[in-house]
Design an enzyme around this catalytic site. Structure first.
Site, mmCIF file in Angstrom:
data_model
loop_
_atom_site.group_PDB
_atom_site.id
_atom_site.type_symbol
_atom_site.label_atom_id
_atom_site.label_comp_id
_atom_site.label_asym_id
_atom_site.label_seq_id
_atom_site.Cartn_x
_atom_site.Cartn_y
_atom_site.Cartn_z
ATOM 1 N N MET A 1 -4.163 -2.144 11.376
ATOM 2 C CA MET A 1 -4.153 -3.605 11.298
ATOM 3 C C MET A 1 -3.627 -4.020 9.942
ATOM 4 O O MET A 1 -3.979 -3.445 8.932
ATOM 5 C CB MET A 1 -5.570 -4.143 11.492
ATOM 6 C CG MET A 1 -5.735 -5.617 11.185
ATOM 7 S SD MET A 1 -4.692 -6.686 12.171
ATOM 8 C CE MET A 1 -5.341 -6.328 13.779
ATOM 9 N N CYS A 2 -2.793 -5.033 9.971
ATOM 10 C CA CYS A 2 -2.221 -5.553 8.729
ATOM 11 C C CYS A 2 -2.116 -7.065 8.815
ATOM 12 O O CYS A 2 -2.157 -7.650 9.888
ATOM 13 C CB CYS A 2 -0.833 -4.971 8.483
ATOM 14 S SG CYS A 2 -0.788 -3.178 8.506
ATOM 15 N N GLY A 3 -1.964 -7.656 7.656
ATOM 16 C CA GLY A 3 -1.552 -9.042 7.584
ATOM 17 C C GLY A 3 -0.129 -9.063 7.068
ATOM 18 O O GLY A 3 0.164 -8.432 6.044
ATOM 19 N N ASN B 1 2.455 -4.735 11.806
ATOM 20 C CA ASN B 1 1.063 -5.038 12.123
ATOM 21 C C ASN B 1 0.831 -4.607 13.558
ATOM 22 O O ASN B 1 1.083 -5.369 14.491
ATOM 23 C CB ASN B 1 0.784 -6.534 11.964
ATOM 24 C CG ASN B 1 -0.592 -6.908 12.471
ATOM 25 O OD1 ASN B 1 -1.512 -6.108 12.446
ATOM 26 N ND2 ASN B 1 -0.729 -8.133 12.956
ATOM 27 N N SER C 1 -0.448 -6.602 3.978
ATOM 28 C CA SER C 1 -1.720 -5.990 3.601
ATOM 29 C C SER C 1 -2.059 -4.925 4.634
ATOM 30 O O SER C 1 -1.627 -5.003 5.784
ATOM 31 C CB SER C 1 -2.828 -7.046 3.530
ATOM 32 O OG SER C 1 -3.012 -7.667 4.788
#
Length: 618
Positions: A1-3, A106, A82
């Site tokens: 998971m990423c932003g 993501n 992120s």
């Protein structure tokens, strides 16, 4: 998971300004910083930023800009990502970069790309894209991988920016197109809420978008020419076998004139085609869960050892129960599984349960009495968190204890006082934006507190003793999708009553068509705000393809009563694996099972599709 966050801002000949050359730096840069902070919350393990300047040579001689020069603008691209590390042995800092190409990812690749347990799927996919002989092959690469994703990819050689979400839209990606008042381009996993600095919308899922940044540099009027340089590439552009390029259509075959009735879930002799479908559903769903709970990197902190890595958003209903049971098959037995069960203190429900509506008290007077009760502490004394989902959740844990020996089930009771839910409302509205309906808020509130995972565990059922508990699990299994695919809503029964089996088929197709635009982006934004990742085993494209292809009468039977005919195939599957109690439970929507809906007196009349008034509005 990423932003992930990407912005395109244009100046002239290196002088950064707005897209049409007028200063707008302050608004843009402040907004950019706020968006990076919001997207950093999704990936607490690492953050990174990368800048690219795309510039064409001026048509005149190199000199200071003047009104007589016909200079092309320079375009500044900023990439921010992120990282929540859930794949591979080594930490990864995004954006990925090589030879001028930039990739913000993501998502998760569960099928179609050979990624071993020690590798990071984003890094592996970046190399696969970077080594394509031509970017025209990008749809073929993406059409062979299965998993939720949103990405941004800058191809330096062609000066083109590619971005997309997976065909089901399981990961959020919001888009703002440049306008006269907000002359910049933005892509972001999550926004900062309703803001004058942009018009954010969910990115559609029908194709892969390509922005020709190089061509934008040819024009000073970039705002005016933006749309002409933005194209949507079809996911499936020829007859090649691309199993994950698009959603399969629902099987349109009508059942026999009078399909045989299944008298009960205990039927030992099922029609052969139904018995085969039950076995196949168990196999497909089991594999989907396995892919989503294996190889999660273990954190080495001594305080985290022996803590759960997988949690289930758990109501005790058949969907979440089936996922929890299948997770039990694949999560190491010495590792607990957290069952996150949320309950809200709902003043309207408490008042009705305590007083009823004797004498038909007017709404205004009921609201005044409620406020007085709240001030005097009466609500706190009368609060009960035994909402419907708490009751069924506790019942199901007892069934788990009988059929899953050796497993520690952490039944996490997430109790949300009314004051706490109202204090969080502004933050939830910001995160779920651009969702803004009454139903959006009810569901988002439930997901926000459940995924936060702060609650308590029962030490002794006999004495009702508790201990505080905060879930350490970063992977949350979610049962979303089963009702849409297997006919679990009341509207499927209504469709049968009005238009027969053809009506049910049409309704199931409508459900599948609108899955990408309804809940998934909002849910991703809300759950990920806590640095958690939601995974949807029912929405594996492999499972979706299997269920869409089944004849309608093998999935549900509206002729049978509730608790049997709705999601009949899943009920039979649950029965077969030993989930006897869960197999007969009737559906209760999350916002009603947790009491997150209609908290104020008078809210019972509000439709779910009405727009909310934000807490900051008068």
């Amino acid at each position: 998971m990423c932003g992930i966050f990407c912005s395109l801002h244009v100046g002239c000949c290196g002088h950064t300004g707005n897209i049409d050359g007028e200063p707008n730096n302050t608004v843009y840069h402040e907004l950019s910083e706020r968006l990076k902070v919001a997207n950093a919350a999704r990936g607490p393990d690492a953050q990174g930023t990368h800048h690219v300047r795309v510039q064409r040579i001026c048509s005149g001689e190199a000199q200071a800009p003047s009104p007589s020069n016909t200079c092309s603008p320079a375009i500044d691209l900023e990439f921010f990502a992120s990282e929540l590390r859930l794949r591979g042995d080594a930490p990864i800092v995004q954006p990925h970069q090589q030879d001028g190409d930039v990739f913000c990812w993501n998502g998760e690749v569960f099928e179609g790309l050979n990624v071993n347990a020690s590798e990071n799927d984003g890094a592996k996919l970046f190399q696969s894209i970077h080594t394509l002989s031509t970017m025209d092959d990008l749809p073929f690469l993406l059409g062979r991988i299965e998993g939720p994703y949103a990405f941004v990819y800058y191809h330096a050689e062609s000066q083109k920016l590619y971005f997309a979400r997976d065909p089901l839209g399981r990961r959020s990606l919001l888009i703002h197109k440049p306008s006269v008042f907000n002359p910049y381009f933005l892509l972001a996993s999550v926004s900062v809420g309703d803001d004058q600095g942009y018009v954010m919308e969910e990115l559609p899922t029908e194709g892969i978008f390509c922005l020709d940044v190089g061509q934008l540099c040819e024009s000073k009027e970039v705002t005016q020419h933006f749309d002409s340089n933005l194209t949507c590439i079809p996911r499936q552009i020829d007859r090649r076998n691309l199993p994950f390029a698009k959603l399969n259509r629902v099987n349109t075959a009508l059942p026999p004139d009078v399909p045989p009735l299944v008298p009960s879930l205990d039927s030992e002799i099922l029609p052969r085609d139904l018995a085969i479908a039950v076995d196949h559903l168990i196999d497909h769903l089991d594999n989907s869960v396995m892919l989503r709970v294996r190889n999660i990197p273990r954190r080495t902190s001594s305080s985290e050892k022996g803590r759960a890595q997988v949690a289930v958003l758990f109501s005790g209903g058949i969907d979440s129960t089936m996922l929890a049971f299948l997770a039990h098959r694949h999560v190491p037995l010495d590792e607990p599984i957290d069952l996150l069960n949320v309950a809200f203190q709902n003043p309207r429900k408490i008042q009705v349960q305590t007083d009823g509506n004797i004498g038909a008290i007017p709404k205004r007077e009921k609201k005044r009495q409620l406020k007085a009760a709240e001030i005097n502490g009466v609500l706190k004394e009368s609060t009960s968190y035994m909402v419907p989902d708490r009751v069924t959740g506790l019942q199901e844990v007892e069934e788990f204890k009988r059929i899953c020996p050796g497993r520690t089930w952490n039944f996490v009771e997430v109790d949300v006082p009314y004051e706490e839910s109202q204090a969080a409302r502004a933050a939830v509205e910001t995160i779920m934006f651009p969702g803004r309906t009454v139903m959006d808020l009810s569901l988002a509130m439930a997901l926000y507190f459940a995924s936060k995972g702060v609650g308590r565990l029962r030490i002794s059922e006999a004495t009702d003793d508790y201990q505080p508990y905060t879930s350490t699990a970063r992977v949350l299994l979610n049962g979303l999708g089963s009702d849409e695919l297997l006919g679990g809503y009341g509207r499927h029964r209504t469709a049968y009553a009005t238009r027969g089996w053809q009506g049910v088929i049409d309704e199931l197709q409508l459900e599948l068509d609108r899955i990408p635009t309804r809940n998934l982006g909002r849910d991703d934004r809300v759950i990920s705000s806590h640095g958690k990742e939601t995974r949807h085993p029912f929405l594996s494209l492999t499972v979706v393809s299997f269920l869409a292809g089944l004849p309608v009468h093998l999935k549900l039977d509206p002729r049978l009563e509730l608790g049997l005919g709705d999601k009949m195939l899943l009920r039979l599957a649950a029965r077969k694996v030993g989930l006897l109690e869960a197999s007969t439970r009737k559906k209760k929507a999350m916002q009603f099972g947790s009491h997150s809906a209609r908290m104020e007196p008078g809210e019972a009349e509000k439709r779910g599709d009405l727009m909310i008034r934000t807490v900051s509005e008068p």
